[in-house]
Design a protein around this motif. Structure first.
Motif: not given
Length: 124
Positions: A99-107
């Motif tokens: 990823g790039s600046n985004a991830f699995p799951g929520s904030s």
């Protein structure tokens, strides 16, 4: 039940202007690297986790459901920042995600951060 030792293991996070970190399986042991900003200096340390540590790692990874992660996470509104990658394979189970600046799951529940925490227990 899968074997406690992986066939492939690679986790990294970082960016060009900040510190980067990676853990990679090499010759049956985990090599931890800390890379300084702009990739100028690199420090390595090798770890050999116990069977108990690996079993605890697998159990926690299963709870995070990393095996169901998508292959790519990206925030199109941020062009520079944090990149990450996870590649793990063990006895038919595998995850290959980045990823790039985004991830699995929520904030509120960043599963990649939790994965890093779990992996850090293999190298402490």
């Amino acid at each position: 039940m899968r074997s406690w030792h992986p066939q492939k293991f690679f986790i990294s996070i970082g960016g060009y202007t900040g510190y980067s970190y990676q853990v990679e399986l090499q010759a049956g042991k985990l090599n931890y690297s800390q890379i300084e900003p702009y990739f100028e200096n690199k420090r390595d340390k090798t770890f050999d986790p116990s069977k108990k540590q690996w079993k605890r790692f697998w159990k926690k990874l299963d709870a995070l459901k990393v095996w169901a992660w998508r292959g790519r996470y990206q925030d199109p509104h941020i062009l520079d920042g944090t990149s990450w990658r996870v590649e793990i394979q063990a006895q038919g189970w595998q995850v290959s995600a980045e990823g790039s600046n985004a991830f699995p799951g929520s904030s509120d529940n960043n599963e990649f951060d939790q994965c890093l925490l779990v992996a850090s227990q293999l190298i402490n």
